[in-house]
Design an enzyme around this catalytic site. Structure first.
Site, short mmCIF file in Angstrom:
data_model
loop_
_atom_site.label_atom_id
_atom_site.label_comp_id
_atom_site.label_asym_id
_atom_site.label_seq_id
_atom_site.Cartn_x
_atom_site.Cartn_y
_atom_site.Cartn_z
CE LYS A 148 5.16 0.58 -4.78
NZ LYS A 148 4.67 -0.87 -4.85
CB SER A 173 7.67 -3.21 -4.07
OG SER A 173 6.09 -2.71 -4.65
CB SER A 198 3.80 -4.68 -3.12
OG SER A 198 4.71 -5.28 -3.54
#
Lengths: 475, 492
Positions: free
Chosen positions: A75, A150, A174
């Site tokens: 990420k 997210s 997320s």
């Protein structure tokens, strides 16, 4: 396509080269990344170099480690030395971190091959990746739908087979929510099990890094590698759970509680509820004892979360002021430069949360908002403690619905916030939870079942997850 | 009678509270392993943590807790089982995270006191916090608002500080200076800071207000900053009290503000006030665990506390018969007082008072001039004891001893060796000195006559002249006490 566990075994034994594995995955990325946009940055050359280093170790007779040659997507809020790390925000424009996050060091040391930095909602604030400054990620299973967020890019990367493993961060869901939307496994470990050093903070007391994988055992493999104490993180737990890999599937006699506040309420799609009930029945069939349980304070989780998380964020994001790194927009004096930079660098959702958090911490409002939210948090921890006196794990949907269409919730922030309703309580309590794909909705999109466990209950959580995975989820 | 004249008759009392920031002398910074050093090249002692880079996290330096516990012990604080860090949020370019990690409503040290000139001054709290970087504003008079550009050095960012906040318990600038002197002596003695106001390792801000004598409500306070010595602290307070008194007497309202002390002009300036009052939005630092000192840590801190200045002063005044003032000067310098104690312990003859006189006179000056510490001097404490002994035994005179001392400090050897190498010895042979006196009286009949007939003033003058001649005749080596006695006898 083989699992991460199988790839690592094949590379360690010399049956396959890490380079061939990397090339194969980079080819898949090249073929579909254009339409999916899972990555902000693909590090193809560095990946091949890392793969070659793994192969060289194998050639020398050394063990490259448990992730030998396994591609891992990261990420883009995890710091990578010399590689752009953006949080999908304009404000970090041009910044190259001078250091690696602890998890990045651990993945590389274990023989993992980093293939790139995945897209996210700006600063991990959002549930669809629509808040990325670089454009959204598309759900690989249906390009008209969001991948969740997210950590949407990390979930999509695994679902699109760009990498068998990826890392995300979970502040209110997320990891689990996008895992559910993309039909993969996603784990939020106990707060403190994985070092946050090098994870660019959103809400420090809630953030936790965790794995995405196609299978429960692959997720266990990656969690085993990244967990464990780190002296660079004061909130890191000294004794973390280890050896989750191949840690059994036996659920006979386990007590499983189905959380009514997260399952039997309006807003939860009946198909989703049905899937969770089927999962419960599957566990019962394997010898578990399933009952419904009420965790009353759960319903206040969302409100508490949207005070605590923005409050911490308002402080964590203050440093992006144009003085030292990233974007700078000039102004007449330093304070105008700060304002102009932040105005140009942050997107609307980030600004909204900074405003919310600043307000919640302001003199005269602190007790009514921030302090009150912390009291709710204490209440949630107490209610969960009571539930875990009677149950080994809890069960619920991961999300109220399957993946929604682009634009469906962008006009109404609150409806977007509601997509985290089932996941937020675990972050507030600091407990582990994970999402396991279990069947499809009538829209042919995957449904996720969430297993929740008490602090440091990863071992029992993974056992239950394996049992659910084994049951398949088909109606 | 105008109202101004009525007000002018009111007597005011000064109320002072002091906020003292002390940089702790740890090897590394508060939350990272960077060197805590003064004077390095700009931006060389920095890392992701003290630069507040995205993703970095603080880890508390345990040594800082140890120093805080020592301060707690030495200043009679209560150290609770648990204290926590808070974030103080505000934007400033020399603060890397745009918040300061500090302590707020649960500090590590609560309610202590220090005795100053026989009076206890209450100290509200002492807490740990990180220092900021240092900005240099180029152009526009050196202020951030008008500067062309600014340079920031982050070496100081993350240096550990203790902020020690007194109650508004002081009533005069003299008392405030006494408080800071005593605090400084204690902090030096317990080894937690080098407390140099000139270098900024000790920074004192004063909250000053006035109120009519006999009232108990506090007046509007003004905070004064930028005093770089204890002396300028006193001057700044005196100026501010006068300013407030004149303002009040002329019907002007005192506004709560921060004022800047200008050392060269000797006045305080109002700083540009920020719009509205600042709201620091304090909240508990989520990246750090509560500070919970163990019994072992408390015991170790207690064991590290030496005899504190007040007790040490009392002891040496009583045991060495030195003046309170000299004891104060000596004890304000822990290394020097250790040196003196070692020297006194080695004395064979001569007095402890002489040791103290050398220490607070020539040796203190030597240390200041050369910037050297007593443990590096070529004159050891034992050698000083020998030197004091030589004077005490009459082997050399006091003035000769100064020369010997200089030789010793220059590395010429032990005092007796330096004295003989330089031909310094005192003549105490009474017969030889009597002959010198007789010769001087014979050679100066006029002076003797004027002495015998003159008034007191003339007598003093002539006697001094004759004594000088005698000393000259002895080549400066005559024992002055003996010469004096023989001269008096000769003139009688």
């Amino acid at each position: 396509m083989r699992s991460a566990v199988e790839i690592a075994a094949a590379v360690r034994s010399g049956e396959r080269t890490a380079r061939s594995v990397a090339e194969e995955h980079l080819a898949t990325i090249a073929s579909r990344e254009g339409e999916i946009h899972a990555f902000n940055h693909v590090t193809a050359d560095a990946a091949l170099a890392q793969a070659d280093a793994v192969d060289a170790k194998v050639a020398r007779g050394e063990d490259p480690g448990p992730l030998a040659g396994v591609p891992v997507a990261l990420k883009d809020n995890l710091c990578t030395r010399g590689v752009p790390t953006t949080c999908s925000s304009r404000i970090l424009d041009g910044w190259l971190p001078p250091y690696n996050a602890t998890v990045v060091e651990r993945v590389t040391a274990a023989g993992g091959v980093a293939v790139g930095k995945t897209n996210l909602d700006e600063f991990a604030m959002g549930s669809s990746t629509e808040n990325s400054a670089f454009g959204p990620t598309l759900n690989p299973l249906d390009l008209s739908r969001v991948p969740g967020g997210s950590s949407g890019g990390s979930a999509a990367a695994v679902a699109a087979r760009f990498a068998p493993l990826s890392l995300g961060s979970d502040t209110g869901g997320s990891i689990r929510q996008p895992a559910s939307f993309c039909g993969v496994v996603g784990v939020k470990p106990t707060y403190g099990v994985v070092s946050r050093y090098g994870l660019i903070a959103f809400a420090s007391s809630l953030d936790q890094i965790g794995p995405f994988a196609a299978t429960v055992n692959d997720a266990a493999l990656l969690l085993d590698v990244i967990s464990g104490h780190d002296r660079m993180d004061s909130t890191s737990i000294a004794a973390s759970p280890t050896a989750l890999l191949n840690d059994g599937t036996d659920v006979a006699g386990l007590r499983v509680g189905l959380v009514t506040e997260l399952t039997d309420v309006e807003g939860i799609d009946p198909e989703v509820r049905a899937a969770v009930e089927r999962a419960a029945s599957a566990l019962e069939a394997q010898g578990a004892i399933v009952e419904r349980i009420s965790v009353p304070s759960c319903i206040y989780g969302l409100s508490a979360y949207y005070l605590i998380a923005p409050a911490e964020a308002s402080s964590n994001l203050a440093r992006y002021d144009g003085v030292r790194y990233g974007l700078r927009v000039d102004g007449d004096d330093v304070y105008e430069m700060n304002s102009a930079t932040r105005d140009a660098g942050f997107g609307a959702e980030v600004k909204r949360r900074i405003m919310l958090g600043t307000y919640a911490l302001s003199a005269g409002f602190y007790d009514a908002y921030y302090a009150q939210a912390q009291r709710v948090r204490t209440l949630i921890i107490r209610d969960f403690a009571a539930a875990y006196e009677r149950f080994d794990v809890l069960l619920s949907p991961t999300t109220p619905t399957t993946a929604f269409k682009f634009g469906a919730k962008t006009e109404d922030p609150f409806s977007m916030y509601l997509s985290d309703i089932c996941t937020i309580a675990s972050n507030l309590a600091g407990h582990p939870a994970m999402s396991i794909p279990f069947g499809l909705g009538s829209d042919a999109m995957p449904i996720g079942v969430q297993v929740l466990a008490p602090a440091l209950g990863e071992s029992v959580m993974f056992r239950v997850a394996r049992a659910i995975e084994a049951a398949g989820g088909v109606a | 009678m105008s109202s101004n004249e009525v007000q002018a008759e009111i007597q005011y009392e000064t109320v002072i509270g002091l906020e003292v920031h002390v940089e702790l002398a740890t090897k590394t910074k508060l939350f990272c392993a960077c060197a805590n050093e003064f004077g390095s090249e700009p931006n060389t002692n920095i890392c992701p943590v003290c630069l507040g880079l995205p993703g970095s996290l603080p880890v508390l330096n345990e040594r800082v807790v140890d120093f805080a516990l020592r301060i707690g012990e030495a200043l009679n604080f209560t150290v609770p089982q648990r204290s926590i860090f808070h974030r103080k949020n505000y934007f400033y370019p020399d603060m890397p995270k745009d918040f300061q990690t500090s302590q707020y409503d649960e500090p590590i040290c609560a309610e202590g006191w220090i005795e100053v000139d026989g009076e206890r001054i209450g100290i509200e709290r002492a807490h740990m916090e990180e220092d900021t970087g240092k900005s240099t504003h180029v152009g526009g008079g050196g202020r951030i608002h008008d500067a062309d550009h600014s340079l920031v050095d982050y070496n100081r960012a993350g240096v550990p500080l203790m902020e020690i906040v007194s109650h508004p318990a002081m009533r005069s600038s003299e008392q405030a200076r006494g408080y800071v002197s005593e605090l400084r002596a204690v902090l030096l003695a317990i080894g937690v800071s080098d407390v140099k106001m000139e270098e900024g390792s000790m920074r004192v801000d004063a909250n000053v207000s006035i109120r009519p004598v006999g009232t108990t409500q506090l007046g509007t306070k003004v905070e004064i900053k930028n005093m770089n010595s204890i002396r300028s602290l006193g001057r700044a307070i005196d100026y501010e009290v006068e300013r407030q008194t004149i303002a009040t007497n002329t019907g002007e309202r005192i506004v709560q503000e921060t004022r800047h002390w200008d050392e060269s002009e000797g006045i305080t300036h109002g700083m540009r006030s920020k719009e509205g009052s600042s709201d620091y939005r304090f909240f508990p630092e989520p990246d750090l665990a509560p500070v919970a000192p163990t019994d072992e840590m408390r015991a170790a801190a207690r064991a590290a506390i030496p005899e504190l200045p007040a007790a040490l002063r009392e002891r040496i005044v009583a045991e060495w018969q030195v003046a309170e003032h000299d004891a104060r000067v000596l004890v304000a310098n822990p290394a020097l007082s250790d040196y003196a104690q070692e020297s006194v312990a080695a004395l064979a003859s001569g007095s402890a008072r002489d040791v103290v006189n050398w220490c607070t006179g020539e040796l203190l000056a030597y240390g200041n001039e050369t910037g050297s510490e007593p443990n590096s001097w070529a004159l050891s404490p034992i050698a000083l004891a020998e030197l004091v002994g030589l004077v005490g035994d009459g082997a050399i005179s006091r003035s000769q001893a100064k020369e010997v001392l200089a030789g010793c400090l220059a590395g010429e050897g032990a005092p007796s060796d330096v004295a003989s190498a330089r031909g310094l010895a005192q003549v105490s042979d009474e017969g030889a000195l009597a002959a010198i006196i007789a010769g001087v009286l014979e050679a100066n009949p006029d002076a003797v006559a004027e002495y015998r007939t003159g008034d007191e003033k003339a007598q003093k003058k002539k006697r001094g002249f004759l004594m000088g001649e005698a000393m000259k005749a002895s080549k400066g080596q005559g024992n002055p006490a003996l010469l004096n006695r023989l001269l008096d006898a000769g003139l009688a």
